[in-house]
Design a protein around this motif. Sequence first.
Motif, PDB file in Angstrom:
ATOM      1  N   ASP A 188       0.923  -1.714  -6.676  1.00 51.16           N
ATOM      2  CA  ASP A 188      -0.313  -2.489  -6.711  1.00 51.16           C
ATOM      3  C   ASP A 188      -1.359  -1.772  -7.566  1.00 51.16           C
ATOM      4  OD1 ASP A 188      -1.632  -0.542  -5.118  1.00 51.16           O
ATOM      5  OD2 ASP A 188      -1.474  -1.738  -3.289  1.00 51.16           O
ATOM      6  N   PRO A 189      -2.575  -2.297  -7.682  1.00 49.45           N
ATOM      7  CA  PRO A 189      -3.585  -1.689  -8.553  1.00 49.45           C
ATOM      8  C   PRO A 189      -4.005  -0.263  -8.182  1.00 49.45           C
ATOM      9  CG  PRO A 189      -4.196  -3.939  -8.049  1.00 49.45           C
ATOM     10  CD  PRO A 189      -3.025  -3.596  -7.174  1.00 49.45           C
ATOM     11  N   GLU A 190      -3.674   0.179  -6.979  1.00 48.81           N
ATOM     12  CA  GLU A 190      -4.025   1.540  -6.591  1.00 48.81           C
ATOM     13  C   GLU A 190      -2.813   2.452  -6.493  1.00 48.81           C
ATOM     14  OE1 GLU A 190      -6.924   1.770  -3.452  1.00 48.81           O
ATOM     15  OE2 GLU A 190      -8.281   0.440  -4.552  1.00 48.81           O
ATOM     16  N   GLY A 191      -1.665   1.972  -6.968  1.00 50.52           N
ATOM     17  CA  GLY A 191      -0.460   2.789  -7.018  1.00 50.52           C
ATOM     18  C   GLY A 191       0.419   2.707  -5.784  1.00 50.52           C
ATOM     19  N   ASN A 192       0.057   1.898  -4.790  1.00 52.43           N
ATOM     20  CA  ASN A 192       0.897   1.760  -3.603  1.00 52.43           C
ATOM     21  C   ASN A 192       2.195   1.064  -3.984  1.00 52.43           C
ATOM     22  OD1 ASN A 192      -1.086   2.746  -1.638  1.00 52.43           O
ATOM     23  ND2 ASN A 192      -2.210   0.911  -2.219  1.00 52.43           N
ATOM     24  N   VAL A 193       3.321   1.713  -3.713  1.00 57.45           N
ATOM     25  CA  VAL A 193       4.628   1.169  -4.077  1.00 57.45           C
ATOM     26  C   VAL A 193       4.961   0.021  -3.117  1.00 57.45           C
ATOM     27  CG1 VAL A 193       7.091   1.672  -4.280  1.00 57.45           C
ATOM     28  CG2 VAL A 193       5.401   3.330  -5.092  1.00 57.45           C
ATOM     29  N   VAL A 194       5.466  -1.050  -3.681  1.00 56.19           N
ATOM     30  CA  VAL A 194       5.856  -2.227  -2.923  1.00 56.19           C
ATOM     31  C   VAL A 194       7.172  -2.753  -3.487  1.00 56.19           C
ATOM     32  CG1 VAL A 194       4.425  -3.767  -4.322  1.00 56.19           C
ATOM     33  CG2 VAL A 194       5.091  -4.489  -2.064  1.00 56.19           C
ATOM     34  N   GLN A 195       8.016  -3.253  -2.595  1.00 60.15           N
ATOM     35  CA  GLN A 195       9.282  -3.829  -3.012  1.00 60.15           C
ATOM     36  C   GLN A 195       9.163  -5.348  -2.963  1.00 60.15           C
ATOM     37  OE1 GLN A 195      13.276  -4.033  -0.672  1.00 60.15           O
ATOM     38  NE2 GLN A 195      13.197  -2.066  -1.772  1.00 60.15           N
ATOM     39  N   PHE A 196       9.614  -6.001  -4.013  1.00 58.91           N
ATOM     40  CA  PHE A 196       9.597  -7.449  -4.082  1.00 58.91           C
ATOM     41  C   PHE A 196      11.018  -7.956  -4.043  1.00 58.91           C
ATOM     42  CE2 PHE A 196       5.739  -6.017  -6.257  1.00 58.91           C
ATOM     43  CZ  PHE A 196       4.794  -6.684  -5.505  1.00 58.91           C
ATOM     44  N   ARG A 197      11.240  -9.022  -3.261  1.00 64.16           N
ATOM     45  CA  ARG A 197      12.572  -9.603  -3.149  1.00 64.16           C
ATOM     46  C   ARG A 197      12.525 -11.082  -3.502  1.00 64.16           C
ATOM     47  NH1 ARG A 197      15.286  -7.028   2.301  1.00 64.16           N
ATOM     48  NH2 ARG A 197      14.891  -4.835   1.738  1.00 64.16           N
ATOM     49  N   GLU A 198      13.382 -11.440  -4.441  1.00 59.83           N
ATOM     50  CA  GLU A 198      13.562 -12.836  -4.837  1.00 59.83           C
ATOM     51  C   GLU A 198      14.855 -13.310  -4.189  1.00 59.83           C
ATOM     52  OE1 GLU A 198      14.801 -15.257  -8.845  1.00 59.83           O
ATOM     53  OE2 GLU A 198      13.574 -13.470  -9.086  1.00 59.83           O
ATOM     54  N   VAL A 199      14.720 -14.243  -3.264  1.00 59.81           N
ATOM     55  CA  VAL A 199      15.897 -14.754  -2.558  1.00 59.81           C
ATOM     56  C   VAL A 199      16.719 -15.608  -3.498  1.00 59.81           C
ATOM     57  CG1 VAL A 199      16.709 -16.071  -0.581  1.00 59.81           C
ATOM     58  CG2 VAL A 199      14.662 -14.662  -0.375  1.00 59.81           C
ATOM     59  N   ALA A 200      18.025 -15.333  -3.551  1.00 62.33           N
ATOM     60  CA  ALA A 200      18.919 -16.105  -4.408  1.00 62.33           C
ATOM     61  C   ALA A 200      19.048 -17.528  -3.864  1.00 62.33           C
ATOM     62  CB  ALA A 200      20.274 -15.432  -4.469  1.00 62.33           C
ATOM     63  N   VAL A 236      -2.928  -2.109   4.478  1.00 64.07           N
ATOM     64  CA  VAL A 236      -2.986  -1.282   3.274  1.00 64.07           C
ATOM     65  C   VAL A 236      -4.436  -0.839   3.125  1.00 64.07           C
ATOM     66  CG1 VAL A 236      -2.807  -1.261   0.753  1.00 64.07           C
ATOM     67  CG2 VAL A 236      -1.093  -2.448   2.115  1.00 64.07           C
ATOM     68  N   TYR A 237      -4.654   0.444   2.971  1.00 62.17           N
ATOM     69  CA  TYR A 237      -6.000   0.958   2.737  1.00 62.17           C
ATOM     70  C   TYR A 237      -6.244   1.000   1.236  1.00 62.17           C
ATOM     71  CZ  TYR A 237      -6.238   2.125   7.621  1.00 62.17           C
ATOM     72  OH  TYR A 237      -6.268   2.031   8.980  1.00 62.17           O
ATOM     73  N   ALA A 238      -7.441   0.605   0.820  1.00 63.69           N
ATOM     74  CA  ALA A 238      -7.732   0.509  -0.608  1.00 63.69           C
ATOM     75  C   ALA A 238      -9.166   0.914  -0.907  1.00 63.69           C
ATOM     76  CB  ALA A 238      -7.497  -0.924  -1.083  1.00 63.69           C
ATOM     77  N   ARG A 239      -9.364   1.470  -2.089  1.00 61.59           N
ATOM     78  CA  ARG A 239     -10.726   1.730  -2.581  1.00 61.59           C
ATOM     79  C   ARG A 239     -11.385   0.435  -2.988  1.00 61.59           C
ATOM     80  NH1 ARG A 239     -11.375   6.669  -6.541  1.00 61.59           N
ATOM     81  NH2 ARG A 239     -12.913   5.175  -7.148  1.00 61.59           N
ATOM     82  N   ASN A 240     -10.624  -0.454  -3.618  1.00 60.49           N
ATOM     83  CA  ASN A 240     -11.157  -1.724  -4.109  1.00 60.49           C
ATOM     84  C   ASN A 240     -10.415  -2.858  -3.402  1.00 60.49           C
ATOM     85  OD1 ASN A 240     -11.746  -4.069  -5.586  1.00 60.49           O
ATOM     86  ND2 ASN A 240     -12.024  -2.906  -7.483  1.00 60.49           N
ATOM     87  N   THR A 241     -10.962  -3.297  -2.260  1.00 63.71           N
ATOM     88  CA  THR A 241     -10.275  -4.316  -1.456  1.00 63.71           C
ATOM     89  C   THR A 241     -10.137  -5.639  -2.209  1.00 63.71           C
ATOM     90  OG1 THR A 241     -12.330  -4.942  -0.348  1.00 63.71           O
ATOM     91  CG2 THR A 241     -10.927  -3.316   0.767  1.00 63.71           C
ATOM     92  N   ALA A 242     -11.123  -5.997  -3.013  1.00 63.59           N
ATOM     93  CA  ALA A 242     -11.055  -7.266  -3.747  1.00 63.59           C
ATOM     94  C   ALA A 242      -9.908  -7.259  -4.748  1.00 63.59           C
ATOM     95  CB  ALA A 242     -12.379  -7.547  -4.447  1.00 63.59           C
ATOM     96  N   VAL A 268      -3.442  -6.925   5.953  1.00 67.45           N
ATOM     97  CA  VAL A 268      -4.867  -6.644   6.028  1.00 67.45           C
ATOM     98  C   VAL A 268      -5.158  -5.502   5.066  1.00 67.45           C
ATOM     99  CG1 VAL A 268      -6.818  -6.041   7.506  1.00 67.45           C
ATOM    100  CG2 VAL A 268      -4.899  -7.357   8.453  1.00 67.45           C
ATOM    101  N   VAL A 269      -6.021  -5.768   4.098  1.00 72.81           N
ATOM    102  CA  VAL A 269      -6.439  -4.744   3.144  1.00 72.81           C
ATOM    103  C   VAL A 269      -7.772  -4.210   3.647  1.00 72.81           C
ATOM    104  CG1 VAL A 269      -6.998  -4.227   0.750  1.00 72.81           C
ATOM    105  CG2 VAL A 269      -5.229  -5.929   1.278  1.00 72.81           C
ATOM    106  N   VAL A 270      -7.784  -2.933   4.010  1.00 74.61           N
ATOM    107  CA  VAL A 270      -8.945  -2.307   4.637  1.00 74.61           C
ATOM    108  C   VAL A 270      -9.563  -1.310   3.662  1.00 74.61           C
ATOM    109  CG1 VAL A 270      -9.716  -0.861   6.574  1.00 74.61           C
ATOM    110  CG2 VAL A 270      -7.923  -2.573   6.924  1.00 74.61           C
ATOM    111  N   ALA A 271     -10.889  -1.326   3.570  1.00 74.23           N
ATOM    112  CA  ALA A 271     -11.599  -0.396   2.694  1.00 74.23           C
ATOM    113  C   ALA A 271     -11.472   1.033   3.220  1.00 74.23           C
ATOM    114  CB  ALA A 271     -13.071  -0.783   2.600  1.00 74.23           C
ATOM    115  N   VAL A 272     -11.099   1.917   2.334  1.00 75.64           N
ATOM    116  CA  VAL A 272     -11.074   3.335   2.667  1.00 75.64           C
ATOM    117  C   VAL A 272     -12.524   3.768   2.894  1.00 75.64           C
ATOM    118  CG1 VAL A 272     -10.536   5.633   1.774  1.00 75.64           C
ATOM    119  CG2 VAL A 272      -9.017   3.725   1.265  1.00 75.64           C
TER     120      VAL A 272
END
Length: 130
Positions: A117-129, A11-17, A49-53
């Motif tokens: 996430d904090p930069e708007g990247n859409v992510v899907q979360f799955r909770e296993v039953a 994931v590329y990010a402006r703010n990696t932290a 791996v979160v990489v700085a843009v």
Amino acid sequence: MSNQFTAGAVVYARNTAKVSAFYAEIAGLHITHAEQDHVVLESAAFQLVVVAVPARIAATIQVASPPQPREDTAIKLVLPIASIASARVMAPSLGGQLNPPEREWQFQGSSVCDGHDPEGNVVQFREVAP
């Protein structure tokens, strides 16, 4: 950091932290390595791996406050989590958000919910039953 290759994503990010902290807390990933330009997060079966843009590109990216989901991408991360309800409560304090409960659905034995996430990247979360 393990030398054993696992499935992973970048994931590329402006703010990696900030982005790394979001994924560490929400998805239970452990930060195994960090440098100025990237952070490695891992579980037993996955590496993120979160990489700085690069600065010249980062200067052209606007992240709204609160961030707006960036849905115009061909790939969406899918991460297992222990509890969608807990993640929904925790996400805003980390700069992200999960969709409301009425937008959850069932898929392959899991409860599923999208968020970002904090930069708007859409992510899907799955909770296993259980």
